[in-house]
Write a protein that holds these residues in place. Structure first.
Motif, PDB file in Angstrom:
ATOM      1  N   UNK B  12       0.850  -1.200   0.000  1.00 34.04           N
ATOM      2  CA  UNK B  12       0.000   0.000   0.000  1.00 34.04           C
ATOM      3  C   UNK B  12       0.879   1.242   0.000  1.00 34.04           C
ATOM      4  N   UNK B  13       1.905   1.225   0.851  1.00 34.90           N
ATOM      5  CA  UNK B  13       2.759   2.421   0.997  1.00 34.90           C
ATOM      6  C   UNK B  13       3.455   2.742  -0.325  1.00 34.90           C
ATOM      7  N   UNK B  14       3.921   1.688  -1.040  1.00 28.68           N
ATOM      8  CA  UNK B  14       4.594   1.935  -2.329  1.00 28.68           C
ATOM      9  C   UNK B  14       3.635   2.571  -3.328  1.00 28.68           C
ATOM     10  N   UNK B  15       2.431   2.023  -3.414  1.00 25.73           N
ATOM     11  CA  UNK B  15       1.456   2.572  -4.362  1.00 25.73           C
ATOM     12  C   UNK B  15       1.047   3.979  -3.922  1.00 25.73           C
ATOM     13  N   UNK B  16       0.829   4.156  -2.636  1.00 26.90           N
ATOM     14  CA  UNK B  16       0.391   5.474  -2.140  1.00 26.90           C
ATOM     15  C   UNK B  16       1.433   6.550  -2.425  1.00 26.90           C
TER      16      UNK B  16
END
Lengths: 394, 394
Positions: B12-16
């Motif tokens: 999630x953090x990478x995409x966010x």
């Protein structure tokens, strides 16, 4: 069997009639199931777009990546093949949308009303259509094709019978494996091995490859999974090494596609003796199914069948367990229109192929579900799958 | 292995981070590979839309049909599950787009910049988003997710190693079957049976199900097909009952997915003694591959690898037979970005997983192609598939 030229021409004519009725000049078709329907050819891998341009009058054109030029020329019944991109010595324009624009201009349709598959066509594809064809108007014509697919032709029905025979062979292996109290994974693998054998030895001239999505996929079309006891309400889930214990119910789902045509064969099996609650539920589900199936006949609608199911569920005391539908269409898709649900007004007609699968999901023990593939006939229906469909106990 | 909570939170953090860099407030994710990536959960059948709302900050939400409520609550690592539709006692709003609008309103994002998967999202879905969220602006954010998928995490790499081991077991069966001069269908079925056995006995705790398209599909993820002699240039085509004759080259393709992660293992096999032309082509292709693989290392781009291939093809006298690419990304898709082709500038980095598959298609006899799955390491690459990759003769 695969369609011949006469068969695909009849398919073109059916779709073209629907296009003219919707005042559409030409349709651009991208969905793998639909381009196969119109051409009898699958590139298998769809990560390079394969598009059919079907004008409302006249012959269709197939736009394919250069990588597929060789195979499509050998197989496709749409013979006007236009490659894009490059692969070794095969060289076309760089982009598929350039070829598309050329084809529509050639036919004098660059400013026409162009049908698209609205429920499938990726948004960026439509943007590229619109940029390349600034004079055209785009309208959703997906149903013009889907409606043409409802009634299966003789080639499709023959493929469905082979798919059902392969599924039945898989289910024979399932019943034997469950009798041996094998795990979900072992039951699934036993079914798939049996179907591989049946395909390779009895039907080696048939295509056992399914359609994937636009990012590619893996397309072994002989598939089974099995769920035991309290795992049944997962509905569709990967099998595990869970084994049944006596008194549980094991449910196995088999889906096969032959020549692209799908059948479904699902069976719940009582493992040993059931307690009174489970025995009563199994008997009730069989009774419900017996009350529903007479409604599978020409002239009644999908919603009529569902209402018959609703009444039967209530009569047997399971009104709270009515599923959202009790069957669905089969064909190039394993879950295609129509739906045997409360809002589908489609009237059944001979040649339509459906599953019939009333089911129960009961939190206290799991669930129960037989599913058969059937074809609507002049007077009622005929089962395509033939595994015993009583209270199976092993 | 399937991801754990820590792993999906890192995803999630990478995409966010990518979403914030693109000034996108939230992304609506529909593509099966992508919702699985973010949640570790697959409903298996995607004919009822399964959507993730991933805000640029904060926790994602999973919007699923009521039929999937039970299984997603047991499996999904996105724990905020919002069902739509009805299935027995599970009842939500009628339509998924109503739930979507509620979720975005809750987060104060109903008027925000909303990312979509432009290369995948069906046009009608976007129309429904726009009708339900009239204040929102929609932008293509597909690459925010795709770029996050390039470098595989530890869970993905572990699944890839298992997928490669299953594929290798299939290829062992292929080499034995070709040695017995079996038909294309028999070779294919032998590989698939061997992979079913390997999965069921050695890896029963693994998911062997692939992702289909939005109309459903059949998802046995252990797949092989074989083509002989002049049928090799079909590239991807259904196998037939054609048997090899001595002097021909048989090519078999194995694709497997475990826990959703794909590997590829393809081998050309000389059936008996080859004539001089074929022998020279086979030796040249092996030499070309040997000259290309040193370029698989961090810091070089995909296009650099392709240019190395172009030079090697020319050096060996096969400049006219250069394919459009010599490899492609692997992961949740079997043909995902990047592409080892002339226009892909992506720079290789440790943890990226690719095929390497220079090939020849020669009209006079068919073609030649080995394909291996590799992972880029700190200093170069490591093979995931391990079948012998020399001039295999049986």
């Amino acid at each position: 069997m695969l369609p011949d030229t006469t068969t695909v021409k009849a398919r073109w004519a059916r779709v073209q009639e629907n296009l003219r009725a919707a005042d559409v000049d030409a349709m651009i078709v991208l969905k793998p199931q639909n381009t196969f329907y119109l051409s009898g050819y699958t590139p298998v891998i769809y990560s390079h777009p394969a598009l059919v341009v079907l004008p409302a009058e006249g012959e269709p054109v197939f736009v394919l990546h250069a990588l597929r030029a060789h195979s499509s020329r050998r197989v496709s019944l749409i013979t006007d093949i236009r490659p894009y991109g490059r692969w070794a010595k095969e060289i076309g324009p760089d982009h598929w949308w350039q070829v598309l624009a050329d084809v529509l201009a050639e036919r004098g349709l660059a400013g026409g009303r162009i049908g698209i598959e609205g429920e499938f066509l990726p948004h960026n594809h439509l943007t590229r259509f619109a940029e390349t064809l600034p004079e055209a108007t785009f309208v959703d014509a997906g149903q013009a094709l889907m409606r043409a697919r409802y009634v299966k032709d003789a080639a499709e029905l023959e493929s469905l019978r082979v798919a059902a025979a392969v599924a039945d062979a898989g289910m024979d292996a399932v019943l034997a494996a469950v009798a041996e109290r094998r795990s979900e994974v072992e039951v699934s693998a036993a079914a798939m091995r049996a179907m591989q054998d049946t395909w390779a030895t009895r039907y080696p001239d048939r295509i056992a490859i399914d359609f994937g999505n636009l990012e590619g996929g893996v397309f072994n079309s002989l598939w089974a999974y099995s769920l035991v006891g309290d795992r049944v309400p997962m509905n569709s889930a990967p099998p595990t090494d869970r084994r049944p214990v006596d008194g549980e119910i094991q449910w196995t789902v088999i889906w096969t596609a032959i020549d692209g045509m799908h059948t479904e064969n699902e069976r719940s099996v009582a493992v040993g003796r059931l307690n009174a609650e489970r025995q009563a539920a199994f008997e009730s589900l069989l009774a419900i199914t017996e009350e529903v199936t007479p409604h599978l006949r020409p002239g009644l609608s999908c919603a009529d069948v569902y209402e018959a199911a609703r009444a039967a569920y209530r009569r047997h005391g399971y009104g709270d367990y009515l599923p959202g539908r009790v069957g669905h269409g089969l064909g190039l898709g394993p879950h295609e229109q129509p739906s045997l649900g409360p809002t589908d007004d489609l009237v059944l007609a001979p040649g339509m192929v459906l599953t019939i699968e009333p089911n129960l999901r009961i939190p206290s023990f799991g669930g129960l579900q037989h599913s058969d593939s059937v074809v609507i006939t002049e007077t009622g229906f005929e089962y395509l799958t033939t595994t015993r469909r009583d209270l199976i106990q092993v």
